[in-house]
Motif scaffolding. Structure first.
Motif, PDB file in Angstrom:
ATOM      1  N   LYS A  24     -11.186  -0.571  -6.379  1.00 59.12           N
ATOM      2  CA  LYS A  24      -9.719  -0.596  -6.469  1.00 59.12           C
ATOM      3  C   LYS A  24      -9.073  -1.995  -6.319  1.00 59.12           C
ATOM      4  CE  LYS A  24      -5.501   1.472  -4.762  1.00 59.12           C
ATOM      5  NZ  LYS A  24      -4.730   0.228  -4.418  1.00 59.12           N
ATOM      6  N   LYS A  63      -6.903  10.301  -2.188  1.00 56.49           N
ATOM      7  CA  LYS A  63      -6.310   9.749  -3.328  1.00 56.49           C
ATOM      8  C   LYS A  63      -4.988   8.910  -2.980  1.00 56.49           C
ATOM      9  CE  LYS A  63      -6.234  13.099  -6.535  1.00 56.49           C
ATOM     10  NZ  LYS A  63      -5.752  14.026  -7.495  1.00 56.49           N
ATOM     11  N   ASP A 117      -4.269   5.016  -3.119  1.00 58.36           N
ATOM     12  CA  ASP A 117      -2.807   4.572  -3.691  1.00 58.36           C
ATOM     13  C   ASP A 117      -2.048   3.789  -2.901  1.00 58.36           C
ATOM     14  OD1 ASP A 117      -3.611   6.113  -5.849  1.00 58.36           O
ATOM     15  OD2 ASP A 117      -2.379   7.634  -5.421  1.00 58.36           O
ATOM     16  N   LYS A 118      -2.290   4.033  -1.527  1.00 58.71           N
ATOM     17  CA  LYS A 118      -1.392   3.074  -0.510  1.00 58.71           C
ATOM     18  C   LYS A 118      -2.381   2.113   0.211  1.00 58.71           C
ATOM     19  CE  LYS A 118       2.290   5.719  -0.748  1.00 58.71           C
ATOM     20  NZ  LYS A 118       3.581   5.462  -1.399  1.00 58.71           N
TER      21      LYS A 118
END
Length: 610
Positions: A534, A588, A592-593
């Motif tokens: 990511k 997830k 995402d954070k």
């Protein structure tokens, strides 16, 4: 100490944000809890955990997420059994030369559920703690409720008898039967009539969730384990107090004062009876009787006053000789039974430097400058001492960080470490292979951590990293190996092939129709890989090439069926029970954070922690 002070302590500890920030790795408070402590100031408010390096493993990002997101939505609080079982991280440390102590660090998903439960039911804990008069461990060594404070309580509890019976339970944390928690709270027969729902049964179930359904033992390593163990033993105290016994207890160590042998025998008989009822085992090897006047309990006064005759006017050689003798003195004290003497080495020397107001130049001359003829260097001796006992890892790193705060040259410290490993390279490569083959987690972790922190790039070659990644070791060592692999610039293609193979092999051992990967072994390493992807450190193009080179097919949702593909691994599976998918939703959200569970930088520099 006033009663409301104790209640404030428990209200602080039994709070989910505290249990996440400081409880997972069990870091003691030194100051009053503050909501505005960041990673750089952690040590001012809290000490360091014994076995894990917080700048690499801090859960500060998860704590911050708690403030903005309702993480309770991922758990079923009504029916606790409708939550997934998760594998902990097994991490062993040396207890003695060839005996290991095993930690079980829970999957953060299950740990968070347990934290919420303990916060919601904190009165169950607080009421039994407050009403207990026998325990000196119920303060958890936080703030002013320290060793000196609890020692005074113990001394009063031991008034009267001129003999002391000392005993403890055998392997208490690891053998405690989780079903015996309801037994000790409600009575064995009552508990067997009602096996579901309620505080005690739900606590039993949540502990099992943290260790993939196991009922044997409780996860050790976090403060939640200490809280649960203390709750349990407070109920044991209650049973003994009802029979009129007065004694002092620290966790499972009990000291009973007595005058006559019949008093001792009666107590032993009652205690043994309670142990049998709750599947506890008395440790016969540690059952001893001490008669007044009691043997010296190996105080640390001589250690703490060792440098009293030195000051900032003393000569460099005086300091060097004294420090050298001090290290040897602490080691001999440890050998002679003065437990914890070895752990005093780094803190006593650092506190002496600060108290004596030594200049940076003087500290440099004492610790960093080498003797011309022998090449001897004291900082190198501290490093070597820590490598002889991996339990000193954090002590040495903290000592190094404090030296840097005193403006000792960081690069000189790093170069001393690198030179040490360069001169002893063959020894430590051989040692590392031995540690890996024996599954000695902390020793492997220590060497990897030192290599990452001190930029030591010559010791660990690709073959050793391969060995670590392929063997059945802990997530922490594997994540450090991935960091080092990337730092060294080794082939990402080879790394991805290694990780794919290992994760596929691990997942194949589970029931694919029931479990999802994030509840299984190596959940933390998986998360770290997805986080690196990511952040672009493992590039998407490298993953695409990996998929193509290995001809990995796609599923019905057009996701490549690779263990390294987070979209595939974290997607919901309609064929599995709804609550099973919640763990994927949880991770997830963390991705995402931008929640880092293994930190990748310090002050924006990649993989730089000092």
């Amino acid at each position: 100490m006033k009663k409301n002070g104790i209640r404030n302590l428990y209200n602080t500890i039994l709070d989910t944000s505290f249990l996440i920030r400081y409880g997972y790795y069990d870091v003691n408070m030194k100051k009053v809890e503050s909501k505005y402590v960041d990673n750089e100031d952690l040590e001012d408010y809290y000490g360091n955990p014994e076995n894990f390096y917080l700048k690499l493993l801090s859960l500060q990002d998860l704590y911050k997420l708690l403030e903005t997101e309702d993480l309770r939505i991922f758990f079923d609080f009504e029916n606790v059994k409708h939550n997934v079982d998760t594998e902990p991280i097994y991490f062993n440390i040396p207890k003695s030369n060839y005996v290991r102590r095993e930690y079980k660090m829970p999957n953060l998903y299950s740990y968070l559920h347990l934290c919420f439960f303990m916060e919601d039911n904190k009165e169950e804990f607080i009421s039994i703690f407050e009403n207990n008069v026998q325990s000196t461990s119920k303060y958890f060594n936080e703030l002013e409720f320290n060793f000196k404070f609890t020692k005074k309580i113990e001394q009063r509890l031991l008034f009267g008898g001129n003999n002391i019976l000392s005993l403890d339970l055998s392997n208490f944390y690891h053998t405690l039967y989780t079903h015996s928690i309801p037994w000790v709270i409600h009575g064995k027969q009552n508990s067997k009539l009602n096996r579901s729902g309620g505080f005690a049964n739900n606590l039993d179930s949540l502990i099992q969730k943290c260790q993939y359904g196991e009922t044997h033992g409780i996860p050790t390593g976090s403060i939640t384990s200490k809280l649960i163990a203390e709750l349990y033993m407070c109920y044991i105290d209650k049973k003994l107090m009802e029979k009129g016994y007065k004694y002092a207890r620290y966790v499972d160590d009990i000291k009973y004062p007595f005058v006559t042998n019949s008093e001792k025998e009666n107590f032993l008989m009652e205690f043994n009876s309670i142990c049998r009822e709750h599947n506890l085992i008395l440790n016969d090897k540690k059952t001893e009787v001490h008669t007044f006047p009691y043997k010296n309990n190996m105080q640390k006064v001589e250690i703490f006053s060792y440098f009293d005759n030195l000051n900032n006017k003393s000569k460099i050689n005086q300091w060097k000789n004294k420090i050298n003798d001090f290290v040897d003195f602490c080691l001999s004290e440890e050998v002679n039974g003065n437990k914890g003497a070895i752990k005093c080495i780094y803190s006593v020397i650092m506190n002496t430097f600060k108290y004596s107001k030594l200049s940076t130049k003087m500290i440099n001359n004492i610790l960093i400058t080498r003797e011309k003829t022998t090449g001897y260097n004291l900082y190198e001796k501290f490093l070597d001492t820590s490598l002889k006992d991996s339990r000193l890892t954090n002590k040495f790193i903290t000592f190094t960080e404090q030296l840097i705060e005193l403006e000792v040259d960081k690069e000189k410290l790093k170069s001393i470490v690198r030179r040490y490993f360069n001169e002893n390279r063959d020894i430590y490569r051989k040692n590392l292979k031995y540690y890996i083959s024996n599954g000695w987690n902390q020793e492997v972790y220590q060497i990897l951590l030192y290599c990452v922190i001190f930029d030591e790039e010559k010791l660990l070659k690709k073959d050793l990293l391969n060995l670590i990644l392929q063997n059945d070791l802990d997530d922490y060592s594997k994540c450090l190996s991935i960091i080092f692999w990337i730092k060294k610039g080794y082939s990402i293609k080879d790394l991805l092939n290694l990780l794919e193979k290992q994760l596929k092999e691990v997942h194949s051992k589970y029931n694919d129709n029931k479990s999802v990967r994030m509840q299984e072994k190596y959940w933390l390493m998986r998360y770290f890989i997805y986080y690196l992807n990511k952040k672009g450190i493992i590039e998407e193009s490298a993953l695409r090439n990996h998929y193509n080179d290995n001809n990995i097919n796609k599923d019905n949702n057009s996701n490549v069926k690779s263990e390294l593909n987070m979209k595939y691994v974290l997607q919901n599976d309609s064929q599995k029970k709804a609550y099973v998918n919640k763990i994927n939703d949880f991770y997830k959200l963390l991705l995402d954070k931008d929640v880092a569970l293994i930190q990748i930088d310090n002050k924006e520099k990649l993989f730089e922690f000092l």
